[in-house]
Motif scaffolding. Structure first.
Motif, PDB file in Angstrom:
ATOM      1  N   GLU A   1     -27.234   0.488  -5.378  1.00 52.27           N
ATOM      2  CA  GLU A   1     -28.348   1.307  -4.882  1.00 52.27           C
ATOM      3  C   GLU A   1     -29.610   1.053  -5.707  1.00 52.27           C
ATOM      4  O   GLU A   1     -30.733   1.057  -5.177  1.00 52.27           O
TER       5      GLU A   1
ATOM      6  N   LYS B   1     -32.292   9.757   0.461  1.00 53.25           N
ATOM      7  CA  LYS B   1     -31.635   8.754  -0.373  1.00 53.25           C
ATOM      8  C   LYS B   1     -31.692   9.177  -1.834  1.00 53.25           C
ATOM      9  O   LYS B   1     -32.663   9.779  -2.293  1.00 53.25           O
TER      10      LYS B   1
ATOM     11  N   THR C   1     -22.922  13.690   5.376  1.00 57.58           N
ATOM     12  CA  THR C   1     -24.054  13.284   6.194  1.00 57.58           C
ATOM     13  C   THR C   1     -24.635  12.001   5.621  1.00 57.58           C
ATOM     14  O   THR C   1     -24.838  11.893   4.408  1.00 57.58           O
ATOM     15  N   GLU C   2     -24.910  11.061   6.474  1.00 57.08           N
ATOM     16  CA  GLU C   2     -25.497   9.805   6.020  1.00 57.08           C
ATOM     17  C   GLU C   2     -26.927  10.050   5.549  1.00 57.08           C
ATOM     18  O   GLU C   2     -27.681  10.810   6.153  1.00 57.08           O
TER      19      GLU C   2
END
Length: 373
Positions: free
Chosen positions: A299, A349, A358-359
């Motif tokens: 990430e 994000k 949940t995305e």
């Protein structure tokens, strides 16, 4: 069956304790300038929050959950007022019971008539008269203080949301730390980086963090006041600013505004920690430097790639910068994730998990602008 006088006196003592508990809760919640609340306030928050959690977890779509959770602060405030008045009503009725000539029903009638300033019932005797006067004053003070409490809440809410709304143009919606640095460098395609504005931004958010740390721990229902836009949140906004400062210091220490960025990180870490502890989370005063973070190196590389898309100058190798970034993020990640999880804020994000998987929603990006010729 007639209750003997000894039983009535015991009930009167219990009633007096209930009234004192309400006064302690009202004073700590509405008057004392720090996070002080009694068991009444705590139980109201737990019960209302539990009901909303059950209802929200049954809704799969985030925007619908957000609409439901936006009503939670109002429910807490109304339930809190109802609890104070209801417990006071029961307490004064029990205090009046030893003096009631027509039984416990008349005690409740006298207490309700006085507490809600209706005045249709008046008990005989000097002591009952003093009790009903106190009941009348209690009801009047509770309602008056609650009304005066609302402008204070919304004043703090407006101060908070002004900065969050201003950040949306810089950091995207939902806000994301790498996006803040990328957009500030890209400067709407003007061909001229505006990273020189970051020191002022960090100083502004340092002051903002101190403000919410004070207001949101003194008036805890403020943490549940959601932003007007469903994809905006004070939690993800502060997290984005802190992440941008950590990234700037780790990737480009030569160009980064070191002192403003460090002060902003410190203020944000303290704000998240104080609010998380006020909400009941076991967040330590100082984080364990060996604890690590939940964010992955992959990430982190995704953020580096985003910044390189707009030509952001990266001075250090990402593998080398990763250790420093972890050292900065470890100070605030645990507290920020705990608050974001509890409030079920927008799944931006780098903002951690939610109760309902949940995305993460990436920030909306308008089409690239045309640099001037």
């Amino acid at each position: 069956m007639v209750m003997p006088m000894a039983g009535r006196l015991v009930a009167a003592v219990v009633g007096g304790l209930l009234v004192l508990a309400v006064w302690a809760s009202v004073t700590g919640t509405l008057i004392v300038s720090r996070s002080v609340s009694g068991w009444v306030t705590r139980w109201v928050d737990r019960i209302v929050n539990g009901a909303f959690v059950l209802a929200a977890d049954a809704i799969p779509e985030y925007r619908r959950r957000d609409r439901l959770l936006a009503t939670q602060p109002a429910a807490i405030l109304l339930t809190q007022l109802a609890a104070w008045l209801g417990i006071s009503f029961a307490g004064f009725a029990l205090v009046l019971w030893p003096f009631a000539t027509r039984g416990v029903a008349s005690a409740f009638t006298d207490a309700g008539s006085s507490l809600f300033t209706l005045g249709f019932a008046e008990p005989a005797g000097a002591v009952p008269a003093v009790i009903v006067f106190l009941a009348s004053a209690t009801g009047l003070v509770i309602v008056t203080l609650q009304i005066a409490y609302l402008p204070t809440l919304y004043s703090a809410f407006n101060r908070r949301e002004t900065e969050v709304a201003l950040l949306n143009a810089r950091a995207g919606v939902p806000s994301w730390g790498p996006e803040l640095l990328a957009r500030t460098h890209y400067a709407l395609g003007s061909g001229m980086s505006t990273l020189d504005t970051m020191p002022a931004l960090y100083a502004q958010w340092e002051r903002w963090s101190a403000d919410i740390a004070e207001s949101h721990t003194t008036y805890l229902p403020l943490v549940r006041f959601r932003s007007p836009l469903p994809l905006s949140s004070w939690v993800t906004g502060l997290l984005a600013v802190l992440d941008s400062a950590a990234l700037f210091l780790a990737l480009s220490p030569g160009a980064a505004p070191v002192v403003p960025a460090r002060l902003c990180l410190r203020a944000g870490f303290l704000a998240f920690g104080r609010i998380a502890r006020a909400m009941g989370f076991p967040v330590p005063e100082e984080p364990d430097p060996e604890g690590g973070i939940s964010l992955t190196y992959e990430e982190f590389l995704d953020a580096v790639a985003r910044m390189r898309q707009v030509g952001f100058v990266i001075e250090r190798d990402p593998a080398e910068a990763w250790t420093d970034f972890v050292g900065w993020r470890i100070t605030y990640e645990r507290a920020a994730y705990a608050v974001a999880y509890a409030l079920d804020v927008v799944p931006a994000k780098w903002s951690g998990p939610r109760r309902r998987p949940t995305e993460a929603i990436p920030p909306f990006r308008p089409p690239l602008g045309r640099p001037p010729k």
